[in-house]
Design a protein around this motif. Structure first.
Motif, PDB file in Angstrom:
ATOM      1  N   GLY A  56     -10.662 -83.038 -94.531  1.00 13.38           N
ATOM      2  CA  GLY A  56     -11.904 -82.918 -95.275  1.00 13.38           C
ATOM      3  C   GLY A  56     -13.076 -82.562 -94.380  1.00 13.38           C
ATOM      4  O   GLY A  56     -14.080 -82.034 -94.842  1.00 13.38           O
ATOM      5  N   ASP A  57     -12.883 -82.806 -93.098  1.00 10.00           N
ATOM      6  CA  ASP A  57     -13.992 -82.501 -92.210  1.00 10.00           C
ATOM      7  C   ASP A  57     -13.860 -81.139 -91.545  1.00 10.00           C
ATOM      8  O   ASP A  57     -14.438 -80.872 -90.533  1.00 10.00           O
ATOM      9  CB  ASP A  57     -14.112 -83.603 -91.153  1.00 10.00           C
ATOM     10  CG  ASP A  57     -12.844 -83.755 -90.361  1.00 10.00           C
ATOM     11  OD1 ASP A  57     -12.848 -84.472 -89.362  1.00 10.00           O
ATOM     12  OD2 ASP A  57     -11.819 -83.142 -90.767  1.00 10.00           O
TER      13      ASP A  57
ATOM     14  N   LEU B 224      -4.651 -77.236 -88.607  1.00 14.00           N
ATOM     15  CA  LEU B 224      -6.088 -77.505 -88.514  1.00 14.00           C
ATOM     16  C   LEU B 224      -6.379 -78.525 -87.426  1.00 14.00           C
ATOM     17  O   LEU B 224      -7.433 -78.471 -86.783  1.00 14.00           O
ATOM     18  CB  LEU B 224      -6.629 -77.970 -89.863  1.00 14.00           C
ATOM     19  CG  LEU B 224      -6.499 -76.897 -90.956  1.00 14.00           C
ATOM     20  CD1 LEU B 224      -6.822 -77.466 -92.319  1.00 14.00           C
ATOM     21  CD2 LEU B 224      -7.383 -75.698 -90.644  1.00 14.00           C
ATOM     22  N   GLY B 225      -5.427 -79.442 -87.185  1.00 14.75           N
ATOM     23  CA  GLY B 225      -5.587 -80.435 -86.124  1.00 14.75           C
ATOM     24  C   GLY B 225      -5.641 -79.752 -84.775  1.00 14.75           C
ATOM     25  O   GLY B 225      -6.502 -80.025 -83.937  1.00 14.75           O
ATOM     26  N   LYS B 226      -4.716 -78.762 -84.570  1.00 11.58           N
ATOM     27  CA  LYS B 226      -4.671 -78.030 -83.298  1.00 11.58           C
ATOM     28  C   LYS B 226      -5.983 -77.282 -83.084  1.00 11.58           C
ATOM     29  O   LYS B 226      -6.535 -77.239 -82.006  1.00 11.58           O
ATOM     30  CB  LYS B 226      -3.528 -77.018 -83.320  1.00 11.58           C
ATOM     31  CG  LYS B 226      -2.195 -77.601 -82.901  1.00 11.58           C
ATOM     32  CD  LYS B 226      -1.149 -76.510 -82.909  1.00 11.58           C
ATOM     33  CE  LYS B 226       0.234 -77.124 -82.962  1.00 11.58           C
ATOM     34  NZ  LYS B 226       1.223 -76.138 -83.392  1.00 11.58           N
TER      35      LYS B 226
ATOM     36  N   ALA C  94     -14.392 -73.197 -93.487  1.00 15.40           N
ATOM     37  CA  ALA C  94     -13.564 -72.956 -94.668  1.00 15.40           C
ATOM     38  C   ALA C  94     -12.656 -71.751 -94.450  1.00 15.40           C
ATOM     39  O   ALA C  94     -11.549 -71.678 -94.984  1.00 15.40           O
ATOM     40  CB  ALA C  94     -14.460 -72.725 -95.883  1.00 15.40           C
ATOM     41  N   ALA C  95     -13.140 -70.842 -93.624  1.00 15.39           N
ATOM     42  CA  ALA C  95     -12.336 -69.644 -93.354  1.00 15.39           C
ATOM     43  C   ALA C  95     -11.050 -70.026 -92.628  1.00 15.39           C
ATOM     44  O   ALA C  95      -9.989 -69.432 -92.853  1.00 15.39           O
ATOM     45  CB  ALA C  95     -13.132 -68.659 -92.516  1.00 15.39           C
ATOM     46  N   ALA C  96     -11.155 -71.053 -91.771  1.00 14.01           N
ATOM     47  CA  ALA C  96      -9.967 -71.505 -91.037  1.00 14.01           C
ATOM     48  C   ALA C  96      -8.928 -72.068 -91.998  1.00 14.01           C
ATOM     49  O   ALA C  96      -7.722 -71.832 -91.855  1.00 14.01           O
ATOM     50  CB  ALA C  96     -10.365 -72.566 -90.015  1.00 14.01           C
ATOM     51  N   LEU C  97      -9.405 -72.784 -92.994  1.00 12.37           N
ATOM     52  CA  LEU C  97      -8.489 -73.346 -93.990  1.00 12.37           C
ATOM     53  C   LEU C  97      -7.811 -72.220 -94.786  1.00 12.37           C
ATOM     54  O   LEU C  97      -6.604 -72.223 -94.991  1.00 12.37           O
ATOM     55  CB  LEU C  97      -9.247 -74.286 -94.937  1.00 12.37           C
ATOM     56  CG  LEU C  97      -8.434 -74.881 -96.076  1.00 12.37           C
ATOM     57  CD1 LEU C  97      -7.247 -75.684 -95.541  1.00 12.37           C
ATOM     58  CD2 LEU C  97      -9.314 -75.781 -96.949  1.00 12.37           C
ATOM     59  N   ARG C  98      -8.644 -71.230 -95.197  1.00 10.71           N
ATOM     60  CA  ARG C  98      -8.076 -70.098 -95.950  1.00 10.71           C
ATOM     61  C   ARG C  98      -7.014 -69.393 -95.112  1.00 10.71           C
ATOM     62  O   ARG C  98      -5.951 -69.049 -95.595  1.00 10.71           O
ATOM     63  CB  ARG C  98      -9.190 -69.113 -96.324  1.00 10.71           C
ATOM     64  CG  ARG C  98      -9.872 -69.451 -97.654  1.00 10.71           C
ATOM     65  CD  ARG C  98     -10.587 -68.220 -98.201  1.00 10.71           C
ATOM     66  NE  ARG C  98     -11.628 -67.749 -97.312  1.00 10.71           N
ATOM     67  CZ  ARG C  98     -12.866 -68.254 -97.288  1.00 10.71           C
ATOM     68  NH1 ARG C  98     -13.193 -69.222 -98.118  1.00 10.71           N
ATOM     69  NH2 ARG C  98     -13.756 -67.796 -96.462  1.00 10.71           N
TER      70      ARG C  98
END
Lengths: 224, 190
Positions: B123-124, B185-187, B128-132
């Motif tokens: 959530g943090d 996303l953690g990396k 947003a582009a990284a998530l996409r």
């Protein structure tokens, strides 16, 4: 999809259908076709007809028993694709099959050794007649049965195979008449039993439900 | 009785009219028998959920429609219908057993983006582009599961219908996709 929507789609897709003939009538229709076909096959095979000497009363009794079994088994098969009908036709067909096997046993001289019975290579001609000659009959019967409801697919297929097997057996016996013996019992009875067993196991593959899940019914589809 | 129809068999008469193509009779017949079919199925499958009962009801209706030519107007309608219901119930149970053997049950994970717990670790994400991008990089099946269940917010059943995958397969794909997203996303954060 909502059940009410499904009902509306089924109503929209409704077409008139003629009720199937009753099982007995369908069995007679198929049996008449089978008799014509086997008659032609027997005449065509007359060139290889063996010497009919030694064919006694027992031979003819077993042929009559086989014909009766074929008729009753086809009736049982046609009855099994109509939901809600009583099952006694299956009992009659089963009893007739036992009587047919009984006539083979009763009219056979039972002095034999198994090696001779199993080595009776001339019986492969009868096996071929029953299996290959019976295939078109099975095909026609399967097409007719698939117009019904597959509520007992294993039983339907087993009785269909019994009907085809015993009637094709009559054709084989009339093409190559020979007195009943342990060889006839083992080979003819064995191949019919094998056909019935395979059919009972494979029945669900041939006589499965083929529901009308066309898009027009399930999704509503294009209307009008 | 001159036409062979059993006396007081109003359902049989409706079916006979339906066989002749009368839509109104057919609608009345189906609407009359549907609650009875539902009742029988509920009685026989006490453990089944509403959706499963409705699936079986629809299965029976489709079966009745498919084999309506096998109804003999000279015979009572109810035994004919009950034989179909019994058969479809047995087939349904067999199908259920087969699917249960194949499915892998996974514990429910907090995988809904709206749940606070689910957003604890991703959530943090500031970008947003990284998530996409991470979603785009998922294998086809996992990406489709995330898109249908999390982005379009379809139910498992709806998503299964759209994708053609089983409910169990979608659960597994979602579980794996969430694990992959956490890792990716953690990396990126490290």
């Amino acid at each position: 999809m909502n059940t009410n929507d499904l009902i509306e789609n089924l109503v929209r897709g409704l077409k008139p259908v003629a009720p199937l003939w009753r099982p007995g009538r369908r069995a007679v229709a198929w049996s008449v076709c089978a008799a014509f076909y086997l008659g032609i096959l027997v005449v065509a095979m007359s060139a290889v007809r063996a010497d009919a000497d030694g064919v006694g009363m027992g031979f003819w009794v077993s042929q009559i028993a086989a014909v009766v079994t074929g008729l009753l088994a086809s009736r049982a098969a046609f009855t099994s694709v109509v939901p809600g009908l009583p099952k006694h036709s299956r009992v009659w067909a089963g009893l007739a099959a036992l009587v047919w096997l009984g006539t083979l046993v009763a009219s056979s001289p039972w002095e034999f050794d198994w090696a001779t019975v199993l080595a009776a290579s001339h019986e492969w001609l009868c096996v071929g007649f029953i299996v290959i000659g019976g295939a078109p009959l099975m095909l026609v019967l399967a097409v007719m049965l698939r117009r019904g409801a597959p509520v007992n697919p294993g039983a339907t297929a087993a009785f269909a195979a019994l009907a085809v097997g015993v009637l094709a057996n009559v054709g084989a016996c009339l093409s190559l008449p020979h007195a009943n013996s342990a060889i006839t019992f083992a080979w003819h009875g064995g191949v019919v039993l094998a056909l019935v067993s395979v059919a009972a196991l494979a029945g669900r593959l041939v006589f499965g439900w083929n529901l009308a899940r066309s898009p027009s019914i399930v999704d509503g589809g294009p209307r009008g | 009785m001159t036409d062979g129809t059993p006396p007081n068999d109003s359902l049989g008469e409706l079916m006979r009219a339906a066989q002749q193509g009368d839509g109104a009779s057919y609608r009345e017949l189906l609407r009359t028998i549907t609650p009875r079919i539902r009742q029988i199925i509920r009685r026989q499958r006490g453990f089944a959920g509403i959706a499963e009962v409705e699936d079986l009801v629809q299965d029976v209706l489709l079966s009745v429609h498919t084999v309506r030519a096998t109804y003999d107007p000279a015979r009572p309608f109810v035994p004919w219908l009950l034989a179909i219901v019994r058969n479809r119930l047995v087939d349904g149970a067999r199908r259920y057993a087969r699917i249960s053997r194949r499915e892998i049950h996974v514990d429910e994970e907090e995988v809904t983006f709206s749940e606070p717990e689910a957003n604890d670790d991703i959530g943090d994400v500031e970008d947003a582009a990284a998530l996409r991008e991470a979603v785009r990089a998922l294998p086809e099946g996992q990406r489709q599961a995330i898109e249908l269940l999390k982005l379009k917010e379809l139910s498992l059943k709806e998503a299964a219908e759209v994708s053609g995958a089983s409910v169990g397969a979608l659960k597994v794909a979602t579980h794996r996709a969430m694990a992959t997203l956490r890792r990716t996303l953690g990396k990126r954060r490290e």
